[in-house]
Design an enzyme around this catalytic site. Structure first.
Site, PDB file in Angstrom:
ATOM      1  N   GLU A 253     -51.887 -29.832  60.404  1.00  0.00           N
ATOM      2  CA  GLU A 253     -52.565 -29.377  61.622  1.00  0.00           C
ATOM      3  C   GLU A 253     -51.480 -29.212  62.658  1.00  0.00           C
ATOM      4  O   GLU A 253     -50.963 -30.195  63.202  1.00  0.00           O
ATOM      5  CB  GLU A 253     -53.629 -30.393  62.035  1.00  0.00           C
ATOM      6  CG  GLU A 253     -54.724 -29.793  62.909  1.00  0.00           C
ATOM      7  CD  GLU A 253     -54.351 -29.718  64.367  1.00  0.00           C
ATOM      8  OE1 GLU A 253     -53.897 -28.629  64.795  1.00  0.00           O
ATOM      9  OE2 GLU A 253     -54.494 -30.715  65.058  1.00  0.00           O
ATOM     10  N   CYS A 287     -53.083 -29.098  71.224  1.00  0.00           N
ATOM     11  CA  CYS A 287     -52.855 -27.978  70.309  1.00  0.00           C
ATOM     12  C   CYS A 287     -53.870 -26.864  70.499  1.00  0.00           C
ATOM     13  O   CYS A 287     -53.575 -25.694  70.236  1.00  0.00           O
ATOM     14  CB  CYS A 287     -52.861 -28.467  68.862  1.00  0.00           C
ATOM     15  SG  CYS A 287     -54.413 -29.243  68.345  1.00  0.00           S
TER      16      CYS A 287
END
Length: 482
Positions: A253, A287
């Site tokens: 991720e 993110c």
């Protein structure tokens, strides 16, 4: 956990109990007030090897434990987290520079991860499949992978570590966590204490703070079967390279340069509010932060003016200070990196509407106008409180601009025409899309992850965790021993 007393975690790693690490100690300072939080122990390769051996041995027993026993540990861990949340939130604020509201939200998310993980044990663990001989039972069953290595980042240290730790433990695995050294208390020591209080059997969880060498040792360890990495794309590629060479499963991720797409018929009140939150929440150090504002040319002037006005009202300072709405970046080095991107963006033709300066680790919320697709502020993940705005004339142009990036994590679309927005969303290369919402949105039960430079398609969350933390075993059972 007492408010300022880090107890046994002071200067130590957690592996078979609290002990000294082979890599020495490191002082952790607060980005908000510059004060010392404490010292963490640093793990070296020998610590990783020892932890792997202990974890592998403990996992054999845990993998055969009754499902209710595993669920009970996770449920108790959630209760411990609730009981200690006030002190933990303060540690999160001091260590990561987050606002108190963000710290509270992160604790809520970590509790959600534990509760969701506890429910995994009651999901179907396999399938009955046909066999040529009808007297033979054929079944495919899920089996724990063994030892899971978790490499967690500093921006949401508790939640992003717990997102892998909780489901891995629930499904019968042992876990070794390498938290970032900048947030090794809230992203590591706290997790050890929570599970210790919850009654997790010894040696199933290890916390080994360290730098890239420690991380590489964890990925390379013969004891780890799966690596769950959350962090930058550059570091993630290295993790994938090493893990792939060893034929290990890896969940990546990574970063994001997420686009908020504002159509000509958008509700600007909603779009601006979501744009402000998307770019400035936790100083842009998420993110899923909104890294690009793609705005239809007919509403761009008003959108930019409102975005700039909202940024101008923000108060930057120590997150524990009264009235502060934007805290520091994780350190001054990160602020200087953001400054270089903003300066290069201006040199490339962008205009600063608001902000564009910093004082130490404190970066002013910044709005950039006239950012074209070749501009550094358009192409790079900034990871700071910067909102670059790019105009478009048609939906096709908006789609092309959205795809002018190697990342594919999240996106948002603002339009009053939901059917049209749904059609547009189906054409986006993004793992998550919010209609009339923020690019920052996830939950413990959804498939969290992205494409391209944002990840390798692995997913955290809900029943998707079964695919990441178990493997399939095909078993045939004859009708009788004879």
């Amino acid at each position: 956990m007492n408010r300022w007393d880090l107890g046994e975690a002071e200067g130590r790693i957690y592996s078979g109990g609290w002990r000294e690490g082979g890599g020495g100690v490191l002082e952790v300072t607060s980005p908000g007030d510059g004060g010392t939080i404490g010292r963490i122990g640093i793990a070296d390769g020998h610590d990783v090897e020892r932890a792997g051996a202990l974890a592998a041995e403990a996992q054999v027993v845990w993998g055969r434990a009754p499902y209710r026993e595993r669920a009970d540990v996770l449920t108790r861990a959630a209760a411990v987290l609730r009981e200690t949340r006030a002190d933990l939130e303060l540690v999160l604020v001091r260590e990561s520079g987050s606002l108190p509201t963000k710290a509270a939200h992160e604790v809520d998310k970590a509790i959600d991860e534990l509760i969701a993980a506890a429910s995994l044990v009651t999901l179907s663990q396999g399938d009955i499949l046909p066999v040529e001989d009808p007297s033979v039972l054929g079944l495919a069953r899920r089996v724990p992978v063994g030892v899971v290595g978790v490499i967690a980042p500093w921006n949401a240290p508790l939640m992003l570590a717990m997102r892998s730790v909780a489901p891995a433990i629930a499904l019968g695995n042992a876990v070794i966590v390498k938290p970032d050294v900048k947030t090794a208390f809230s992203g590591g020591a706290v997790i050890a204490e929570i599970f210790e209080r919850a009654g997790l059997p010894r040696d199933l969880l290890h916390i080994l703070p360290g730098g890239p060498d420690t991380g590489e040792a964890l990925v390379s360890s013969p004891h780890t079967s799966v690596i769950a990495f959350t962090g930058s794309t550059v570091a993630g590629k290295r993790v994938g390279e090493v893990a792939g060479g060893l034929m290990k499963r890896v969940i990546l991720e990574l970063g994001g340069n997420n686009a908020a797409i504002v159509m000509r018929d958008a509700d600007l009140d909603v779009a601006v509010a979501n744009g402000v939150a998307g770019s400035f929440r936790h100083q842009g150090q998420i993110c899923m932060a909104t890294g690009r504002h793609l705005v239809h040319e007919s509403v761009a002037d008003e959108y930019v003016a409102r975005l700039g006005a909202a940024a101008a009202k923000m108060r930057v300072g120590d997150p524990l200070g009264e009235g502060v709405t934007l805290g520091p970046l994780i350190n001054q080095t990160q602020a200087e990196r953001v400054q270089r991107i903003v300066d290069d963006a201006v040199a490339g033709g962008a205009r600063i509407v608001q902000g564009g300066t910093h004082d130490g680790a404190f970066y002013q919320p910044t709005v950039l106008e006239g950012v074209d697709a070749g501009n550094v502020a358009f192409q790079q993940e900034i990871f700071g409180p910067v909102a670059p705005v790019t105009r478009f004339a048609t939906e096709e142009e908006a789609l092309e601009l959205a795809h002018e990036s190697a990342y594919g994590l999240s996106a948002s679309i603002h339009s009053r025409d939901i059917s049209r927005a749904l059609g547009f969303a189906s054409r986006l290369r993004a793992g998550m899309v919010a209609l009339n919402g923020q690019t920052i949105y996830d939950a413990a039960h959804i498939p969290m992850g992205g494409l391209g430079a944002s990840g390798n398609g692995g997913r955290h969350g809900g029943h998707w965790n079964l695919d990441e933390f178990t493997f399939w075993q095909w078993v045939t059972v004859p009708s009788s021993a004879g």
